[in-house]
Design a protein around this motif. Structure first.
Motif, PDB file in Angstrom:
ATOM      1  N   GLU A 167      -2.401   2.684 -11.227  1.00 34.38           N
ATOM      2  CA  GLU A 167      -2.800   4.428 -10.303  1.00 34.38           C
ATOM      3  C   GLU A 167      -2.545   3.754  -8.471  1.00 34.38           C
ATOM      4  N   PHE A 168      -2.879   2.547  -8.150  1.00 38.28           N
ATOM      5  CA  PHE A 168      -2.464   2.553  -6.665  1.00 38.28           C
ATOM      6  C   PHE A 168      -0.903   2.463  -6.590  1.00 38.28           C
ATOM      7  N   TYR A 169      -0.711   0.870  -7.397  1.00 39.36           N
ATOM      8  CA  TYR A 169       0.776   1.104  -6.883  1.00 39.36           C
ATOM      9  C   TYR A 169       1.369   1.794  -6.679  1.00 39.36           C
ATOM     10  N   GLU A 170       1.238   3.307  -7.841  1.00 37.89           N
ATOM     11  CA  GLU A 170       1.917   4.672  -7.863  1.00 37.89           C
ATOM     12  C   GLU A 170       1.861   5.553  -6.643  1.00 37.89           C
ATOM     13  N   LEU A 171       0.493   5.121  -5.609  1.00 37.30           N
ATOM     14  CA  LEU A 171       0.533   6.356  -5.031  1.00 37.30           C
ATOM     15  C   LEU A 171       0.408   4.965  -3.452  1.00 37.30           C
ATOM     16  N   ASP A 172       0.441   4.039  -3.559  1.00 34.68           N
ATOM     17  CA  ASP A 172       1.651   3.314  -2.231  1.00 34.68           C
ATOM     18  C   ASP A 172       3.521   3.150  -2.346  1.00 34.68           C
ATOM     19  N   THR A 173       3.473   3.896  -3.048  1.00 35.41           N
ATOM     20  CA  THR A 173       5.151   4.356  -3.307  1.00 35.41           C
ATOM     21  C   THR A 173       5.144   5.452  -2.990  1.00 35.41           C
ATOM     22  N   PHE A 174       4.601   6.305  -3.680  1.00 39.68           N
ATOM     23  CA  PHE A 174       4.719   7.874  -3.068  1.00 39.68           C
ATOM     24  C   PHE A 174       4.388   7.836  -0.932  1.00 39.68           C
ATOM     25  N   PHE A 175       3.092   6.594  -1.116  1.00 35.52           N
ATOM     26  CA  PHE A 175       2.912   7.108   0.843  1.00 35.52           C
ATOM     27  C   PHE A 175       4.114   6.385   1.252  1.00 35.52           C
ATOM     28  N   GLN A 176       4.938   4.662   1.067  1.00 33.99           N
ATOM     29  CA  GLN A 176       5.692   5.325   1.417  1.00 33.99           C
ATOM     30  C   GLN A 176       7.278   5.673   1.587  1.00 33.99           C
ATOM     31  N   GLY A 177       7.095   6.620   0.342  1.00 30.84           N
ATOM     32  CA  GLY A 177       8.137   7.700   0.364  1.00 30.84           C
ATOM     33  C   GLY A 177       8.138   9.085   1.517  1.00 30.84           C
ATOM     34  N   MET A 178       6.626   9.170   1.460  1.00 26.69           N
ATOM     35  CA  MET A 178       6.568   9.948   2.526  1.00 26.69           C
ATOM     36  C   MET A 178       6.283   9.836   3.898  1.00 26.69           C
ATOM     37  N   LYS A 179       6.471   8.313   4.149  1.00 31.04           N
ATOM     38  CA  LYS A 179       6.375   8.162   5.385  1.00 31.04           C
ATOM     39  C   LYS A 179       7.657   7.972   6.012  1.00 31.04           C
ATOM     40  N   GLU A 180       8.364   8.264   4.927  1.00 33.14           N
ATOM     41  CA  GLU A 180      10.138   7.701   5.700  1.00 33.14           C
ATOM     42  C   GLU A 180      10.361   9.202   5.385  1.00 33.14           C
ATOM     43  N   SER A 181      10.254  10.329   4.739  1.00 33.93           N
ATOM     44  CA  SER A 181      10.752  11.614   4.347  1.00 33.93           C
ATOM     45  C   SER A 181       9.954  12.638   5.392  1.00 33.93           C
ATOM     46  N   GLY A 195      -8.995   1.561  -2.828  1.00 33.82           N
ATOM     47  CA  GLY A 195     -10.232   1.257  -3.670  1.00 33.82           C
ATOM     48  C   GLY A 195     -11.901   1.287  -3.243  1.00 33.82           C
ATOM     49  N   MET A 196     -12.531   1.147  -3.893  1.00 33.60           N
ATOM     50  CA  MET A 196     -13.822   1.169  -3.718  1.00 33.60           C
ATOM     51  C   MET A 196     -14.586  -0.104  -3.759  1.00 33.60           C
ATOM     52  N   SER A 197     -15.626  -0.799  -4.186  1.00 30.79           N
ATOM     53  CA  SER A 197     -16.061  -1.616  -4.350  1.00 30.79           C
ATOM     54  C   SER A 197     -15.719  -2.187  -5.634  1.00 30.79           C
ATOM     55  N   SER A 198     -15.754  -1.336  -6.982  1.00 28.37           N
ATOM     56  CA  SER A 198     -15.525  -2.221  -7.866  1.00 28.37           C
ATOM     57  C   SER A 198     -13.696  -2.432  -8.395  1.00 28.37           C
ATOM     58  N   ASP A 199     -13.664  -2.036  -7.291  1.00 25.00           N
ATOM     59  CA  ASP A 199     -11.379  -2.293  -7.302  1.00 25.00           C
ATOM     60  C   ASP A 199     -10.833  -2.526  -5.509  1.00 25.00           C
ATOM     61  N   TYR A 200     -11.560  -2.954  -4.593  1.00 20.06           N
ATOM     62  CA  TYR A 200     -10.994  -2.489  -3.446  1.00 20.06           C
ATOM     63  C   TYR A 200      -9.686  -3.807  -3.090  1.00 20.06           C
ATOM     64  N   LYS A 201     -10.322  -4.803  -3.739  1.00 24.64           N
ATOM     65  CA  LYS A 201      -9.319  -6.460  -3.502  1.00 24.64           C
ATOM     66  C   LYS A 201      -8.093  -6.079  -4.487  1.00 24.64           C
ATOM     67  N   ILE A 202      -8.011  -5.616  -5.286  1.00 22.39           N
ATOM     68  CA  ILE A 202      -6.893  -4.710  -6.595  1.00 22.39           C
ATOM     69  C   ILE A 202      -6.404  -4.065  -5.297  1.00 22.39           C
ATOM     70  N   ALA A 203      -7.028  -2.699  -5.230  1.00 28.43           N
ATOM     71  CA  ALA A 203      -6.217  -1.737  -4.103  1.00 28.43           C
ATOM     72  C   ALA A 203      -5.675  -2.566  -2.674  1.00 28.43           C
ATOM     73  N   ILE A 204      -6.058  -3.405  -2.677  1.00 29.98           N
ATOM     74  CA  ILE A 204      -5.245  -4.776  -1.744  1.00 29.98           C
ATOM     75  C   ILE A 204      -4.040  -4.687  -1.796  1.00 29.98           C
ATOM     76  N   GLU A 205      -4.189  -5.454  -2.741  1.00 24.27           N
ATOM     77  CA  GLU A 205      -2.762  -5.756  -3.667  1.00 24.27           C
ATOM     78  C   GLU A 205      -1.322  -5.357  -3.504  1.00 24.27           C
ATOM     79  N   GLN A 206      -2.205  -3.469  -3.730  1.00 22.98           N
ATOM     80  CA  GLN A 206      -1.129  -2.967  -3.766  1.00 22.98           C
ATOM     81  C   GLN A 206      -0.847  -1.901  -2.272  1.00 22.98           C
TER      82      GLN A 206
END
Length: 229
Positions: A167-181, A195-206
């Motif tokens: 889910e985080f990967y898909e949003l980052d991919t969309f974010f990069q697309g928005m930036k370009e478009s 990313g919140m307390s339970s998943d922020y390290k995964i979010a940072i990876e993504q």
């Protein structure tokens, strides 16, 4: 550890990788927020307008307040004079009201578009298609007192780390697309709040640039360990 110790540890961890964090202070007493402030924290996030306004009146005025929860159009006027970032902008109608109230206060209000990425019906947010349609609209182009700084998303509340990562990967991919478009050459479209307390390290990876941390700062919930999948 104390609130001050938590702030110090998180700053040491996140500053070196250029990730900012918002201390999620919803339901927390003013005294706890003051402790975090005294330890050097300046960004705090609230979910409801009433609680945000009450705390803003009692606490130091150099705090950067973020609105994280769902925002009703009739409540925008209460936070428009001071809000630093509205992370939960999820409709054109809401952005138009923010623009209106920002103009009344002679300021520009920074917002993130909240994107729906979770496998849960209770979450708010624009779909990918709705966000594109919004950004292409004449009505959006007419806004003069709103600045879109990036995107925000909330992952599914699950122990399935692979699903959260996707889910985080898909949003980052969309974010990069928005930036370009839509924001090419605009350096201020630069925030991906995931990313919140339970998943922020995964979010940072993504690709997260901003995390929203409550229990990691104020205690209360055990932070789930994460592992690579």
């Amino acid at each position: 550890m104390s609130i001050a110790d938590n702030i110090t540890q998180l700053k040491n961890e996140l500053d070196r990788i250029n990730v900012t964090f918002v201390a999620v202070s919803k339901t927390k007493p003013v005294q706890d927020i003051q402790q975090a402030y005294d330890a050097g924290q300046r960004r705090f996030g609230e979910n409801t307008v009433q609680e945000l306004v009450d705390k803003q009146e009692q606490l130091p005025k150099d705090i950067e307040w973020h609105l994280l929860g769902h925002l009703q159009t009739n409540k925008v006027k209460y936070i428009a004079p001071f809000i630093s970032l509205i992370q939960s902008a999820d409709s054109l109608k809401l952005l138009q009201e923010i623009d209106k109230q920002a103009a009344k206060n002679k300021r520009i209000i920074d917002c993130l578009l909240q994107i729906y990425i979770a496998d849960e019906e209770t979450k708010y947010g624009l779909s990918f298609d709705e966000a594109i349609e919004l950004l292409r609209s004449k009505e959006f182009a007419d806004l003069r007192h709103v600045r879109i700084r990036g995107l925000m998303g909330i992952a599914t509340n699950t122990d399935n780390e692979r699903q959260i990562k996707e889910e985080f990967y898909e949003l980052d991919t969309f974010f990069q697309g928005m930036k370009e478009s839509f924001f090419k050459g605009k350096s201020d479209f630069d925030e991906l709040s995931i990313g919140m307390s339970s998943d922020y390290k995964i979010a940072i990876e993504q690709g997260s640039t901003m995390v929203r941390l409550g229990s990691s700062v104020f205690g209360g919930r055990v932070v789930k360990h994460w592992k690579n999948n």
